[in-house]
Write a protein that holds these residues in place. Structure first.
Motif, PDB file in Angstrom:
ATOM      1  N   GLY A 296     -10.623   1.354   9.364  1.00  0.00           N
ATOM      2  CA  GLY A 296     -10.135   0.549  10.490  1.00  0.00           C
ATOM      3  C   GLY A 296      -9.717  -0.859  10.115  1.00  0.00           C
ATOM      4  N   HIS A 297      -9.736  -1.176   8.807  1.00  0.00           N
ATOM      5  CA  HIS A 297      -9.374  -2.554   8.457  1.00  0.00           C
ATOM      6  C   HIS A 297      -7.867  -2.788   8.567  1.00  0.00           C
ATOM      7  CE1 HIS A 297      -8.945  -1.116   4.099  1.00  0.00           C
ATOM      8  NE2 HIS A 297      -7.858  -1.871   4.225  1.00  0.00           N
ATOM      9  N   ILE A 298      -7.541  -4.032   8.855  1.00  0.00           N
ATOM     10  CA  ILE A 298      -6.135  -4.478   8.838  1.00  0.00           C
ATOM     11  C   ILE A 298      -6.089  -5.720   7.955  1.00  0.00           C
ATOM     12  CG2 ILE A 298      -5.114  -3.470  10.932  1.00  0.00           C
ATOM     13  CD1 ILE A 298      -6.112  -5.806  12.565  1.00  0.00           C
ATOM     14  N   GLY A 299      -5.087  -5.791   7.064  1.00  0.00           N
ATOM     15  CA  GLY A 299      -5.149  -6.809   6.021  1.00  0.00           C
ATOM     16  C   GLY A 299      -6.421  -6.528   5.238  1.00  0.00           C
ATOM     17  N   PHE A 300      -7.211  -7.581   5.001  1.00  0.00           N
ATOM     18  CA  PHE A 300      -8.547  -7.356   4.439  1.00  0.00           C
ATOM     19  C   PHE A 300      -9.612  -7.715   5.467  1.00  0.00           C
ATOM     20  CE2 PHE A 300      -6.726  -7.337   0.025  1.00  0.00           C
ATOM     21  CZ  PHE A 300      -7.248  -6.109  -0.332  1.00  0.00           C
ATOM     22  N   ASN A 301      -9.276  -7.564   6.743  1.00  0.00           N
ATOM     23  CA  ASN A 301     -10.273  -7.774   7.791  1.00  0.00           C
ATOM     24  C   ASN A 301     -11.105  -6.501   7.900  1.00  0.00           C
ATOM     25  OD1 ASN A 301      -9.537 -10.466   9.294  1.00  0.00           O
ATOM     26  ND2 ASN A 301      -7.591  -9.432   8.841  1.00  0.00           N
TER      27      ASN A 301
ATOM     28  N   LEU B 179       1.742  -3.856   9.847  1.00  0.00           N
ATOM     29  CA  LEU B 179       0.356  -3.678   9.397  1.00  0.00           C
ATOM     30  C   LEU B 179       0.125  -2.259   8.906  1.00  0.00           C
ATOM     31  CD1 LEU B 179      -1.762  -5.247  12.305  1.00  0.00           C
ATOM     32  CD2 LEU B 179      -1.428  -6.199  10.011  1.00  0.00           C
ATOM     33  N   GLY B 180      -0.576  -2.115   7.794  1.00  0.00           N
ATOM     34  CA  GLY B 180      -1.112  -0.812   7.414  1.00  0.00           C
ATOM     35  C   GLY B 180      -2.509  -0.703   8.019  1.00  0.00           C
ATOM     36  N   LEU B 181      -3.133   0.429   7.847  1.00  0.00           N
ATOM     37  CA  LEU B 181      -4.469   0.633   8.417  1.00  0.00           C
ATOM     38  C   LEU B 181      -5.371   1.283   7.371  1.00  0.00           C
ATOM     39  CD1 LEU B 181      -6.288   0.739  11.037  1.00  0.00           C
ATOM     40  CD2 LEU B 181      -5.338   3.022  11.426  1.00  0.00           C
TER      41      LEU B 181
ATOM     42  N   LEU C 294       0.616 -10.365   4.031  1.00  0.00           N
ATOM     43  CA  LEU C 294      -0.524 -10.330   4.948  1.00  0.00           C
ATOM     44  C   LEU C 294      -1.832 -10.681   4.244  1.00  0.00           C
ATOM     45  CD1 LEU C 294      -1.538  -9.268   7.775  1.00  0.00           C
ATOM     46  CD2 LEU C 294      -1.909  -7.105   6.625  1.00  0.00           C
ATOM     47  N   ASP C 295      -1.925 -10.265   2.978  1.00  0.00           N
ATOM     48  CA  ASP C 295      -3.191 -10.439   2.266  1.00  0.00           C
ATOM     49  C   ASP C 295      -2.946 -10.398   0.760  1.00  0.00           C
ATOM     50  OD1 ASP C 295      -2.549  -7.762   1.998  1.00  0.00           O
ATOM     51  OD2 ASP C 295      -4.276  -7.004   3.082  1.00  0.00           O
ATOM     52  N   GLU C 296      -3.978 -10.681  -0.001  1.00  0.00           N
ATOM     53  CA  GLU C 296      -3.873 -10.641  -1.469  1.00  0.00           C
ATOM     54  C   GLU C 296      -5.212 -10.179  -2.043  1.00  0.00           C
ATOM     55  OE1 GLU C 296      -2.638  -9.893  -4.138  1.00  0.00           O
ATOM     56  OE2 GLU C 296      -1.141 -11.487  -4.386  1.00  0.00           O
TER      57      GLU C 296
ATOM     58  N   SER D  52      -5.238  11.521   6.422  1.00  0.00           N
ATOM     59  CA  SER D  52      -6.474  10.758   6.196  1.00  0.00           C
ATOM     60  C   SER D  52      -6.657   9.638   7.221  1.00  0.00           C
ATOM     61  CB  SER D  52      -6.484  10.168   4.785  1.00  0.00           C
ATOM     62  OG  SER D  52      -5.495   9.173   4.684  1.00  0.00           O
ATOM     63  N   LYS D  53      -5.589   9.298   7.952  1.00  0.00           N
ATOM     64  CA  LYS D  53      -5.685   8.210   8.935  1.00  0.00           C
ATOM     65  C   LYS D  53      -5.916   8.731  10.359  1.00  0.00           C
ATOM     66  CE  LYS D  53      -4.690   5.099   5.771  1.00  0.00           C
ATOM     67  NZ  LYS D  53      -3.474   4.396   5.495  1.00  0.00           N
ATOM     68  N   ALA D  54      -5.859  10.060  10.535  1.00  0.00           N
ATOM     69  CA  ALA D  54      -5.860  10.611  11.904  1.00  0.00           C
ATOM     70  C   ALA D  54      -7.099  10.210  12.714  1.00  0.00           C
ATOM     71  CB  ALA D  54      -5.720  12.132  11.850  1.00  0.00           C
TER      72      ALA D  54
ATOM     73  N   GLY E 208       0.831  -1.206   0.000  1.00  0.00           N
ATOM     74  CA  GLY E 208       0.000   0.000   0.000  1.00  0.00           C
ATOM     75  C   GLY E 208       0.858   1.245   0.000  1.00  0.00           C
ATOM     76  N   ARG E 209       0.177   2.394   0.123  1.00  0.00           N
ATOM     77  CA  ARG E 209       0.893   3.671   0.072  1.00  0.00           C
ATOM     78  C   ARG E 209       1.798   3.847   1.283  1.00  0.00           C
ATOM     79  NH1 ARG E 209      -4.809   6.511  -0.211  1.00  0.00           N
ATOM     80  NH2 ARG E 209      -4.954   4.917   1.394  1.00  0.00           N
ATOM     81  N   THR E 210       1.377   3.269   2.416  1.00  0.00           N
ATOM     82  CA  THR E 210       2.123   3.461   3.667  1.00  0.00           C
ATOM     83  C   THR E 210       3.462   2.736   3.673  1.00  0.00           C
ATOM     84  OG1 THR E 210      -0.041   3.467   4.723  1.00  0.00           O
ATOM     85  CG2 THR E 210       1.880   3.333   6.178  1.00  0.00           C
ATOM     86  N   THR E 211       3.498   1.569   3.050  1.00  0.00           N
ATOM     87  CA  THR E 211       4.662   0.708   3.253  1.00  0.00           C
ATOM     88  C   THR E 211       5.669   0.696   2.100  1.00  0.00           C
ATOM     89  OG1 THR E 211       3.241  -1.112   2.519  1.00  0.00           O
ATOM     90  CG2 THR E 211       3.553  -0.853   4.902  1.00  0.00           C
TER      91      THR E 211
ATOM     92  N   GLY F 108     -13.057   2.430  -1.948  1.00  0.00           N
ATOM     93  CA  GLY F 108     -11.994   3.347  -2.381  1.00  0.00           C
ATOM     94  C   GLY F 108     -10.866   2.599  -3.076  1.00  0.00           C
ATOM     95  N   LEU F 109     -10.423   1.513  -2.453  1.00  0.00           N
ATOM     96  CA  LEU F 109      -9.319   0.734  -3.027  1.00  0.00           C
ATOM     97  C   LEU F 109      -9.775   0.065  -4.321  1.00  0.00           C
ATOM     98  CD1 LEU F 109      -6.442  -0.391  -2.794  1.00  0.00           C
ATOM     99  CD2 LEU F 109      -7.353  -2.252  -1.392  1.00  0.00           C
ATOM    100  N   GLU F 110     -11.003  -0.464  -4.313  1.00  0.00           N
ATOM    101  CA  GLU F 110     -11.529  -1.129  -5.509  1.00  0.00           C
ATOM    102  C   GLU F 110     -11.549  -0.145  -6.690  1.00  0.00           C
ATOM    103  OE1 GLU F 110     -15.380  -2.991  -5.050  1.00  0.00           O
ATOM    104  OE2 GLU F 110     -14.961  -4.347  -6.718  1.00  0.00           O
TER     105      GLU F 110
END
Ligand code: GLP
Length: 241
Positions: free
Chosen positions: A137-142, A131-133, A66-68, A201-203, A37-40, A160-162
């Motif tokens: 509030g999701h982590i991975g695709f949870n 982990l990104g966020l 972590l996810d796919e 955007s994460k604050a 993602g953008r964070t990592t 948004g991601l889709e």
């Protein structure tokens, strides 16, 4: 939850990269779960830069995604596997057998789950998970509402991601994307977790995750209960903390 606040994006990326490097160098057979993602992306680049300057043995390092993303092949540039390969795995020469990714196409979820849980256990568990966020509030695709006792599962993708993936890949609107992810159970079993957050955007979600109630509607809030979880953020993401 321990909190490390960095004044800007550069020092955030450097601090995150240092945590990954320190894990790889202090335990040659480390199992490290990484997010895309953008964070990592930039922290991965800094790990590669440091490795290029002072290489170390990576032959026994395991990198676990972590996810796919599901609905596109894992060779698509947006696939987490393709991203991790180009951002960090290839440069560090992580062995193919030590690069574990949940499959983008799942034939049998039960046997896939068994296979991954077994691989993680055989390798001694996950030493470090970055982990990104998600803004929801999701982590991975949870996604919000995922039970806290969930294991590896197929999930939905936030809109948004889709949208970003579809626009970028020129995919039709009726294509349905989703995700496969380690569950909250596997995340909470990691020995050490770093929740990495940057940007304004994460604050708001960060303040709920850290100071709010522990709720399945805010998946990352469960991290309050993890014995070794660090929130690493830049000043923008941590402005309400
Ligand atoms: C995606 C991924 C997560 C990632 C998160 C944050 O949905 N599935 O693994 O951590 O979103 O992404 P970003 O860093 O781009 O905000």
């Amino acid at each position: 939850m321990r909190i490390i606040r960095k004044s800007d994006e550069n020092s955030f990326d450097k601090a995150a990269a240092d945590i990954i490097l320190e894990q790889m160098q202090s335990k040659a057979d480390s199992v490290i779960a990484l997010s895309t993602g953008r964070t990592t992306a930039r922290m991965h680049a800094l790990v590669c830069e440091a490795f290029g300057t002072a290489p170390f043995d990576t032959s026994n390092i395991t990198v676990l995604g972590l996810d796919e993303v599901t609905g596109i092949p894992d060779t698509n540039p947006w696939a987490c596997k393709a991203k991790l390969k180009r951002e960090i795995v290839d440069f560090l020469a992580v062995q193919e057998s030590n690069f574990l990714m949940l499959p983008a196409e799942v034939k049998d979820l039960k046997s896939t789950t068994e296979y991954f849980l077994n691989e993680i256990e055989l390798r001694g568990g996950i030493d470090l998970m970055i982990l990104g966020l998600g803004e929801n509030g999701h982590i991975g695709f949870n996604q919000p509402g995922t039970p806290f006792d969930s294991s590896i599962h197929l999930s939905t993708m936030d809109s948004g991601l889709e949208r970003r993936i579809k626009e970028d890949c020129g995919l039709d609107d009726d294509v349905k994307l989703g995700g496969i992810t380690l569950g909250i159970k596997e995340i909470m079993a990691a020995k050490k977790i770093v929740l990495a957050v940057k940007g304004d955007s994460k604050a708001e979600i960060v303040s709920k995750v850290v100071n709010g109630a522990i709720l399945e509607q805010v998946p990352a809030s469960i991290l309050q209960r993890h014995p070794d979880c660090t929130l690493l953020g830049d000043a923008d993401a941590l402005k309400y903390i």
